[in-house]
Scaffold this motif. Structure first.
Motif, PDB file in Angstrom:
ATOM      1  N   ASP A 119     -16.848   5.712  11.120  1.00 40.40           N
ATOM      2  CA  ASP A 119     -16.249   7.078  11.043  1.00 40.40           C
ATOM      3  C   ASP A 119     -15.865   7.358   9.596  1.00 40.40           C
ATOM      4  O   ASP A 119     -15.949   8.639   9.110  1.00 40.40           O
ATOM      5  CB  ASP A 119     -14.882   7.279  11.745  1.00 40.40           C
ATOM      6  N   GLN A 120     -15.491   6.422   8.517  1.00 43.96           N
ATOM      7  CA  GLN A 120     -15.107   6.554   7.524  1.00 43.96           C
ATOM      8  C   GLN A 120     -16.226   6.158   6.336  1.00 43.96           C
ATOM      9  O   GLN A 120     -16.206   6.627   5.080  1.00 43.96           O
ATOM     10  CB  GLN A 120     -13.974   5.443   6.760  1.00 43.96           C
ATOM     11  N   ARG A 176     -24.323   7.216   5.001  1.00 43.03           N
ATOM     12  CA  ARG A 176     -24.843   7.286   6.467  1.00 43.03           C
ATOM     13  C   ARG A 176     -26.346   7.994   6.640  1.00 43.03           C
ATOM     14  O   ARG A 176     -26.978   7.422   7.561  1.00 43.03           O
ATOM     15  CB  ARG A 176     -23.921   7.966   7.393  1.00 43.03           C
ATOM     16  N   ALA A 177     -26.134   9.110   6.032  1.00 39.06           N
ATOM     17  CA  ALA A 177     -27.767   9.549   5.944  1.00 39.06           C
ATOM     18  C   ALA A 177     -28.674   8.768   5.521  1.00 39.06           C
ATOM     19  O   ALA A 177     -29.951   8.833   6.298  1.00 39.06           O
ATOM     20  CB  ALA A 177     -27.649  10.965   5.239  1.00 39.06           C
ATOM     21  N   GLY A 198     -20.640 -11.322  -1.319  1.00 38.39           N
ATOM     22  CA  GLY A 198     -20.434 -11.968  -2.680  1.00 38.39           C
ATOM     23  C   GLY A 198     -20.789 -10.872  -3.699  1.00 38.39           C
ATOM     24  O   GLY A 198     -19.675 -10.105  -3.726  1.00 38.39           O
ATOM     25  N   ARG A 199     -21.869 -11.156  -4.386  1.00 37.44           N
ATOM     26  CA  ARG A 199     -21.987 -10.177  -5.643  1.00 37.44           C
ATOM     27  C   ARG A 199     -22.099  -8.911  -5.223  1.00 37.44           C
ATOM     28  O   ARG A 199     -21.853  -7.967  -6.099  1.00 37.44           O
ATOM     29  CB  ARG A 199     -23.085 -10.989  -6.583  1.00 37.44           C
ATOM     30  N   ALA A 200     -22.669  -8.639  -3.876  1.00 34.75           N
ATOM     31  CA  ALA A 200     -23.233  -7.318  -3.627  1.00 34.75           C
ATOM     32  C   ALA A 200     -22.868  -7.052  -2.306  1.00 34.75           C
ATOM     33  O   ALA A 200     -22.603  -7.744  -1.509  1.00 34.75           O
ATOM     34  CB  ALA A 200     -24.673  -7.004  -3.898  1.00 34.75           C
ATOM     35  N   VAL A 201     -22.962  -5.831  -1.741  1.00 32.31           N
ATOM     36  CA  VAL A 201     -22.802  -5.410  -0.329  1.00 32.31           C
ATOM     37  C   VAL A 201     -24.305  -4.990   0.075  1.00 32.31           C
ATOM     38  O   VAL A 201     -24.847  -4.512  -0.351  1.00 32.31           O
ATOM     39  CB  VAL A 201     -22.051  -4.170  -0.588  1.00 32.31           C
ATOM     40  N   TYR A 202     -24.456  -5.618   1.321  1.00 32.36           N
ATOM     41  CA  TYR A 202     -25.744  -5.699   1.971  1.00 32.36           C
ATOM     42  C   TYR A 202     -25.872  -4.772   3.276  1.00 32.36           C
ATOM     43  O   TYR A 202     -26.339  -5.452   4.192  1.00 32.36           O
ATOM     44  CB  TYR A 202     -26.534  -6.859   1.874  1.00 32.36           C
ATOM     45  N   PRO A 203     -25.472  -3.625   3.560  1.00 33.35           N
ATOM     46  CA  PRO A 203     -25.724  -3.126   4.964  1.00 33.35           C
ATOM     47  C   PRO A 203     -27.304  -2.760   5.099  1.00 33.35           C
ATOM     48  O   PRO A 203     -27.605  -2.678   6.245  1.00 33.35           O
ATOM     49  CB  PRO A 203     -25.116  -1.529   4.611  1.00 33.35           C
ATOM     50  N   SER A 204     -28.114  -2.795   4.066  1.00 35.29           N
ATOM     51  CA  SER A 204     -29.737  -2.721   4.217  1.00 35.29           C
ATOM     52  C   SER A 204     -30.074  -4.057   5.058  1.00 35.29           C
ATOM     53  O   SER A 204     -31.013  -4.006   5.599  1.00 35.29           O
ATOM     54  CB  SER A 204     -30.495  -2.523   2.875  1.00 35.29           C
ATOM     55  N   SER A 205     -29.303  -5.223   4.598  1.00 36.90           N
ATOM     56  CA  SER A 205     -29.931  -6.392   5.370  1.00 36.90           C
ATOM     57  C   SER A 205     -29.585  -6.308   6.712  1.00 36.90           C
ATOM     58  O   SER A 205     -30.029  -7.142   7.780  1.00 36.90           O
ATOM     59  CB  SER A 205     -29.113  -7.402   4.869  1.00 36.90           C
ATOM     60  N   VAL A 206     -28.682  -5.445   7.282  1.00 42.30           N
ATOM     61  CA  VAL A 206     -28.217  -5.308   8.630  1.00 42.30           C
ATOM     62  C   VAL A 206     -29.318  -4.631   9.386  1.00 42.30           C
ATOM     63  O   VAL A 206     -29.917  -5.149  10.055  1.00 42.30           O
ATOM     64  CB  VAL A 206     -26.735  -4.373   8.865  1.00 42.30           C
ATOM     65  N   VAL A 207     -29.859  -3.443   8.400  1.00 43.91           N
ATOM     66  CA  VAL A 207     -31.009  -2.848   9.169  1.00 43.91           C
ATOM     67  C   VAL A 207     -32.221  -3.635   9.334  1.00 43.91           C
ATOM     68  O   VAL A 207     -32.836  -3.746  10.275  1.00 43.91           O
ATOM     69  CB  VAL A 207     -31.354  -1.601   8.220  1.00 43.91           C
ATOM     70  N   HIS A 226     -17.404  -6.425   4.488  1.00 43.00           N
ATOM     71  CA  HIS A 226     -17.237  -5.363   3.932  1.00 43.00           C
ATOM     72  C   HIS A 226     -17.381  -4.084   4.894  1.00 43.00           C
ATOM     73  O   HIS A 226     -18.413  -4.074   5.693  1.00 43.00           O
ATOM     74  CB  HIS A 226     -18.063  -5.034   2.754  1.00 43.00           C
ATOM     75  N   PRO A 227     -16.704  -2.949   4.840  1.00 42.86           N
ATOM     76  CA  PRO A 227     -16.665  -1.966   5.616  1.00 42.86           C
ATOM     77  C   PRO A 227     -18.179  -1.291   5.967  1.00 42.86           C
ATOM     78  O   PRO A 227     -18.385  -0.857   6.825  1.00 42.86           O
ATOM     79  CB  PRO A 227     -15.418  -0.953   5.107  1.00 42.86           C
ATOM     80  N   THR A 228     -18.735  -1.324   4.741  1.00 41.11           N
ATOM     81  CA  THR A 228     -20.377  -0.478   4.907  1.00 41.11           C
ATOM     82  C   THR A 228     -21.113  -1.730   5.596  1.00 41.11           C
ATOM     83  O   THR A 228     -21.962  -1.141   6.366  1.00 41.11           O
ATOM     84  CB  THR A 228     -20.841  -0.366   3.605  1.00 41.11           C
ATOM     85  N   VAL A 229     -20.981  -2.712   5.763  1.00 41.35           N
ATOM     86  CA  VAL A 229     -21.643  -3.801   6.374  1.00 41.35           C
ATOM     87  C   VAL A 229     -21.103  -3.547   7.912  1.00 41.35           C
ATOM     88  O   VAL A 229     -22.100  -3.524   8.823  1.00 41.35           O
ATOM     89  CB  VAL A 229     -21.470  -4.975   6.123  1.00 41.35           C
ATOM     90  N   LEU A 230     -20.130  -3.389   8.094  1.00 37.35           N
ATOM     91  CA  LEU A 230     -19.658  -3.145   9.537  1.00 37.35           C
ATOM     92  C   LEU A 230     -20.182  -1.586   9.973  1.00 37.35           C
ATOM     93  O   LEU A 230     -20.427  -1.707  11.312  1.00 37.35           O
ATOM     94  CB  LEU A 230     -17.983  -3.209   9.816  1.00 37.35           C
ATOM     95  N   ALA A 231     -19.909  -0.840   9.236  1.00 34.79           N
ATOM     96  CA  ALA A 231     -20.601   0.492   9.457  1.00 34.79           C
ATOM     97  C   ALA A 231     -21.896   0.551   9.931  1.00 34.79           C
ATOM     98  O   ALA A 231     -22.432   1.192  10.945  1.00 34.79           O
ATOM     99  CB  ALA A 231     -20.220   1.541   8.344  1.00 34.79           C
ATOM    100  N   ALA A 232     -22.739  -0.385   9.278  1.00 36.11           N
ATOM    101  CA  ALA A 232     -24.233  -0.543   9.511  1.00 36.11           C
ATOM    102  C   ALA A 232     -24.266  -1.161  10.876  1.00 36.11           C
ATOM    103  O   ALA A 232     -25.164  -0.870  11.666  1.00 36.11           O
ATOM    104  CB  ALA A 232     -25.146  -1.066   8.398  1.00 36.11           C
ATOM    105  N   CYS A 233     -23.486  -1.896  11.342  1.00 35.67           N
ATOM    106  CA  CYS A 233     -23.433  -2.673  12.603  1.00 35.67           C
ATOM    107  C   CYS A 233     -23.094  -1.623  13.786  1.00 35.67           C
ATOM    108  O   CYS A 233     -23.865  -1.749  14.596  1.00 35.67           O
ATOM    109  CB  CYS A 233     -22.362  -3.847  12.548  1.00 35.67           C
TER     110      CYS A 233
END
Length: 448
Positions: A77-78, A84-85, A133-142, A175-182
Motif C-alpha cells: 500500500d505504501q 509499483r508500475a 545488504g548493499r542493495a535492495v532487490y525486489p527484482s529478485s523476488v520477481v 526491506h519494505p520494497t522486497v515485502l511489497a514485491a512479495c
C-alpha cells in the motif's frame, strides 16, 4: 583503472585462456567451514538459533521470524506508484517469457501395447532467497517467484535478511520494497532470515514457539529446493546442504563481459561496465576488444563516470580488482574464443551485425545483443531471468527458469505382449551384467 591483458599475436586454447582471464577469488570450500556450525545450530535449535543469528550477523533481532501478512500488505500500500508500475510490468514480461518455457507431457509409443510417458512434475515446496545488504532487490523476488508459479509449485516461501536500518512498523524486518514485491505476487510466507541460516532454515524447517499470533506456533516446513542469489556464505550453505535440498546454483560475484568492436560507443560500454561494478567490490567487469582506440576511449570515459557515480568507491574497487580488466585480441574470432572460454554471467555483444553473430556464443548465462540491450534491461524488464550462473559455470549450467522447478518423471506402461517381445533380450542383458535375477523377474511372468 582497469588492468590490460594483451593477447594480440597469439591464440591461446581454452585451458590457457581460463588461466589468463580475470576472475574473482571466490573460495566456497573455505566458506563451507564457516557455515557448517551455523547450519548445525539451526538444525538443532531452530527458531532460537535464527533469532540469535539475526542479531549477531545482521545486526538486528527481528520481532518475529515470519513477517505478518498485514505488514506485507502495508508495504504494498505504501509502495511508490512508479515503482509499483515498474514491478507490475516486470512481472507481466517475465511471466510472458517463462510461460513459453513450459514443456508438455508426451506419451511415446515404443511398440504395440508399450509406451513411455514423459511427465513434468513441479517441486512440492521451494524456498526462494532474496539478498539484502548493499542493495535492495525486489527484482529478485520477481525472478524467483514468477518461474516457480508458472511451473505450478504449490508451496512457496521467501527469506530475506532483516534490515537494521528499517524504522517504524518495518523495524527488524526485510526491506519494505522486497515485502511489497512479495505481496504483489501473492506470496504471504516470508521470513526475516538472511545468509547461510536462511538456507538452513529452509532445509531443516523450524517451529517458532514464541510467535503464536495466528493461534498456533509458526511452523516453516522443510523445502525440496532452494533458489536465488546471495553472498559467498549463501553459496557455501547451498553446497553444504545440497543433497538434503536441491539448489539452483552456487552464485558468486556478478559478472559482465562486453565484446566490442570499433563501432561500439565508448559511453555505452563504460556505463555498462560501471552498472555491474556497483553491485559489489568483487563484481567483475571485463571488456574484450580488438580496437585499441575503443579501449582508450572507454578508459577515458570510465575516469569521468566513476568519479560521478553514487557508489564511486565500490565501483573503483571492483574495476581495479583482479577480476576486472581489458582483454585485447586480434579480431572478433579471437574475441569469441575468449567469450566462450570465460562463460560470463552477462555477455554484451556491442559489435556490428551482432544479432547473427550471437549464435557463435556457446557459453554465457544470458546474451545481450546490440547497443540497446544493456544488462540493466535484463536485470529488470527484458522478460528474461537475472538469476544466472557465475564463475564460468555457464559452460555447464543454465539460469533460473521454469525448468528449475520441474522434474521429469517417466511412466512406463507395457502390456503382456509388449513385454514378451523383448523378454529374451532383457534376459540376455541381465546375464551379461551378471544380474540374473533381473532376467528371472521377467521370466516369472511367462513361466507356467
Amino acid at each position: 583503472m582497469m588492468s590490460t591483458i594483451d593477447l594480440r599475436g597469439r591464440r591461446p586454447g581454452p585451458r590457457e585462456l581460463r588461466q589468463l582471464l580475470p576472475r574473482a577469488e571466490f573460495d566456497v570450500a573455505a566458506a563451507v567451514e564457516t557455515v557448517r556450525p551455523i547450519c548445525a545450530d539451526v538444525q538443532h535449535r531452530g527458531a532460537t538459533a535464527l533469532y540469535e543469528l539475526g542479531e549477531r550477523l545482521d545486526g538486528v533481532r527481528p520481532p518475529t521470524l515470519r513477517v505478518p501478512t498485514a505488514l506485507l500488505q502495508a508495504a504494498l500500500d505504501q509502495l511508490d506508484p512508479q515503482v509499483r508500475a515498474a514491478l507490475d510490468e516486470a512481472v507481466t514480461r517475465t511471466r510472458l517469457v517463462h510461460e513459453r518455457q513450459l514443456p508438455r507431457s508426451e506419451s511415446v509409443p515404443v511398440t504395440e501395447g508399450g509406451h513411455v510417458t514423459n511427465r513434468w512434475v513441479p517441486v512440492d515446496r521451494v524456498g526462494l532467497y532474496v539478498p539484502g545488504g548493499r542493495a535492495v532487490y525486489p527484482s529478485s523476488v520477481v525472478m524467483n517467484v514468477v518461474p516457480a508459479q508458472v511451473a505450478g509449485v504449490g508451496s512457496l516461501a521467501v527469506a530475506s535478511p532483516p534490515q537494521r536500518e528499517n524504522t517504524g512498523e518495518f523495524a527488524g524486518y526485510p526491506h519494505p520494497t522486497v515485502l511489497a514485491a512479495c505481496a504483489l505476487l501473492g506470496v504471504d510466507e516470508v521470513y526475516a532470515v538472511g545468509g547461510a541460516q536462511a538456507v538452513a532454515a529452509f532445509a531443516y524447517g523450524f517451529v517458532d514457539e514464541s510467535d503464536t499470533a495466528g493461534g498456533e506456533p509458526v511452523e516453516c516446513a522443510p523445502v525440496s529446493l532452494v533458489t536465488g542469489p546471495g553472498n559467498i556464505y549463501v553459496a557455501a550453505a547451498k553446497r553444504h546442504l545440497k543433497g538434503l535440498i536441491g539448489i539452483d546454483a552456487e552464485a558468486g560475484p556478478t559478472e559482465i563481459m562486453v565484446l566490442a568492436d570499433d563501432t561500439a560507443d565508448p559511453v555505452h560500454v563504460a556505463a555498462d561496465l560501471i552498472s555491474q561494478a556497483e553491485h559489489d567490490p568483487q563484481a567483475a567487469s571485463v571488456l574484450v576488444t580488438h580496437s585499441t582506440a575503443l579501449a582508450d576511449a572507454v578508459a577515458t570515459e570510465l575516469e569521468r563516470r566513476v568519479a560521478a557515480t553514487k557508489h564511486s568507491e565500490r565501483v573503483a574497487q571492483a574495476l581495479a580488482g583482479r577480476q576486472s580488466g581489458v582483454v585485447l585480441v586480434d579480431d572478433l574470432d579471437a574475441g569469441f574464443d575468449v567469450v566462450n572460454a570465460y562463460g560470463a554471467e552477462h555477455l554484451e555483444l556491442q559489435i556490428q551485425d551482432a544479432a547473427p553473430l550471437a549464435d557463435r556464443v556457446r557459453n554465457a548465462g544470458a546474451v545481450f545483443v546490440g547497443a540497446f540491450a544493456p544488462v540493466s534491461l535484463g536485470d529488470y524488464l527484458a522478460g528474461s531471468n537475472h538469476v544466472l550462473p557465475t564463475g564460468g559455470c555457464a559452460c555447464h549450467s543454465s539460469g533460473l527458469s521454469v525448468h528449475s522447478f520441474l522434474r521429469s518423471m517417466q511412466v512406463i506402461d507395457y502390456g503382456p505382449a509388449a513385454l514378451r517381445e523383448v523378454a529374451d533380450q532383457v534376459v540376455a542383458l541381465a546375464q551379461a551384467e551378471d544380474l540374473p535375477a533381473h532376467g528371472e523377474a521377467v521370466r516369472a511372468r511367462f513361466d507356467a
